[in-house]
Enzyme design. Structure first.
Site, mmCIF file in Angstrom:
data_model
loop_
_atom_site.group_PDB
_atom_site.id
_atom_site.type_symbol
_atom_site.label_atom_id
_atom_site.label_comp_id
_atom_site.label_asym_id
_atom_site.label_seq_id
_atom_site.Cartn_x
_atom_site.Cartn_y
_atom_site.Cartn_z
ATOM 1 N N SER A 121 3.839 56.592 38.226
ATOM 2 C CA SER A 121 2.398 56.015 37.487
ATOM 3 C C SER A 121 3.002 55.762 36.095
ATOM 4 C CB SER A 121 1.313 56.921 37.522
ATOM 5 O OG SER A 121 -0.044 56.652 36.982
ATOM 6 N N ASP A 259 -0.891 50.372 33.757
ATOM 7 C CA ASP A 259 0.231 51.437 33.956
ATOM 8 C C ASP A 259 1.308 51.123 34.970
ATOM 9 O OD1 ASP A 259 -1.346 51.948 36.279
ATOM 10 O OD2 ASP A 259 -1.065 53.845 36.132
ATOM 11 N N ASP A 261 2.271 51.710 37.974
ATOM 12 C CA ASP A 261 1.928 51.406 39.405
ATOM 13 C C ASP A 261 0.706 50.673 39.605
ATOM 14 O OD1 ASP A 261 0.125 53.487 38.676
ATOM 15 O OD2 ASP A 261 0.171 54.346 40.882
ATOM 16 N N ASP A 263 -2.670 51.342 38.778
ATOM 17 C CA ASP A 263 -3.904 51.824 39.511
ATOM 18 C C ASP A 263 -5.014 52.213 38.165
ATOM 19 O OD1 ASP A 263 -2.719 54.177 38.272
ATOM 20 O OD2 ASP A 263 -2.984 55.297 40.309
#
Length: 387
Positions: A121, A259, A261, A263
């Site tokens: 993340s 961010d 990743d 999400d």
């Protein structure tokens, strides 16, 4: 080999420094094998993983989809995980570098029994992680995680040996982009709207510019030159200062920072001021309420959300339900109550009409849609939240 170490799964999957336990090669390979063993356990009728998977019931090979972000360790972690899983009979497909919610969506809508995301993340590049989605596109529950951990710890079996080979690749992202375009059918009303976009040198570099430019937006993109080591480095949702400067200098009407990743999303108004997840929940919740789409007339947030959010929602007749910190707790509460919106101050926002996990691009499109339909600027909408 079995491990007597602490639990593998934390609040958001398995996390650690790449190359060190629990993200050393043997443990990653064993985890891949354990995921398949969990689904095909002899006591499958009592397996929470099997309950959410189609393959176990039909007798076909388990279908596993893997996606990852841009970290330099992602390739070997994917290979080790796939080697362990395929050694137990699974058919593994790589979607390559894609956002976490893309894997969740593709798992839910495709023939996959589970989806795996290799990402840490918003953490630095040296870290990585593994999080798993069921065939329904939902993050594994703690019950399933405990099942998998028990199999990893069982010393009566060994994972497949040998060197991992290449993981079969499929270009699947088009279906995810089509899904996102449907979120904002009124996009033409913002044609040539200048939007700053920070991809955090992460997973959204493969999709965000194409999607947003294709909708007719005039985008100013930063953080879109990943090199395996610069993910989240002074950019993205945890470092929105660079985006704020770009928005002001380039005359953008607002900006969005993802961010690593993809999400979560944090926003910046035209003056360079940060707009966090609490403000997003308020403006999008009010928009859904106006359209009669706010199920249960309530929103889920965590204990970290500002009291100002609760007061502002109460003033327009919307209840706020609080959970512990963690988007999976938000998701579980939304499912339990049948609600359509929830999220965290950090920018994880879940629109359950589209997906039961945080999706930065879906959040961005919903914010843009709210701006378009309300006729108000992001700064004006955010001013409804007083801290």
């Amino acid at each position: 080999m079995a491990s007597n170490r602490a639990r593998l799964f934390g609040t958001d999957g398995v996390r650690g420094h790449a190359g060190e336990y629990p993200l050393d090669r043997p443990t990653v390979r064993r985890l891949g094998a354990a995921l398949v063993r969990s689904a095909f356990a002899k006591a499958s009728a009592g397996s929470a993983f099997a309950e959410a998977s189609a393959g176990q019931a039909s007798g076909r090979r388990l279908q596993l989809l893997i996606g990852r972000d841009t970290r330099e360790s992602g390739g070997w972690i994917e290979a080790e995980l796939a080697h362990g899983a395929s050694g137990e009979g699974a058919e593994v497909t790589s979607a390559g570098i894609v956002p976490t919610p893309a894997v969740a969506y593709l798992t839910r809508t495709g023939t996959y029994d589970a989806g795996v995301v290799i990402s840490a993340s918003h953490n630095p590049y040296g870290d990585n992680g593994i999080k798993v989605f069921s065939g329904k596109g939902e993050k594994f529950t703690e019950r399933v995680e405990r099942e998998v951990e028990a199999i990893v710890a069982d010393g009566s079996w060994t994972a497949r040996s040998g060197e991992p080979g290449p993981v079969p690749r499929a270009d699947l992202v088009g279906a995810y982009l089509d899904h996102l375009r449907a979120v904002f059918p009124e996009a033409s009303s913002l044609k040539q709207f200048r939007l700053g976009v920070d991809c955090a040198n992460g997973a959204t570099t493969t999709v965000a510019p194409e999607l947003l430019e294709g909708l007719g937006l005039d985008i100013v993109v930063i953080g879109n030159q990943p090199d395996g080591r610069n993910i989240n480095l002074d950019c993205g949702s945890t470092h929105p200062e660079l985006l704020a400067r770009a928005v002001v200098e380039r005359g953008c009407q607002m900006g969005v920072a993802f961010d690593g990743d993809g999400d979560r999303a944090i926003f910046v108004d035209h003056r360079g001021r940060i707009v966090d997840g609490d403000a997003v929940l308020l403006m999008c919740g009010a928009q859904l309420q106006r359209e009669g789409r706010l199920k249960g007339n309530a929103i889920v947030a965590t204990v970290m959300s500002n009291i100002g959010l609760e007061l502002a929602l109460r003033a327009i007749g919307i209840d706020l339900v609080r959970t512990d910190v963690g988007d999976k707790y938000v998701m579980e509460e939304m499912q339990k109550r049948g609600l359509s919106l929830g999220g965290e101050q950090s920018g994880h926002v879940i629109f359950s009409d589209y997906l039961f996990t945080g999706d930065g691009l879906c959040t961005a499109l919903n914010v843009l849609r709210t701006v378009a339909l309300s006729g108000r600027s992001l700064a004006d909408l955010a001013s409804d939240l007083t801290t």
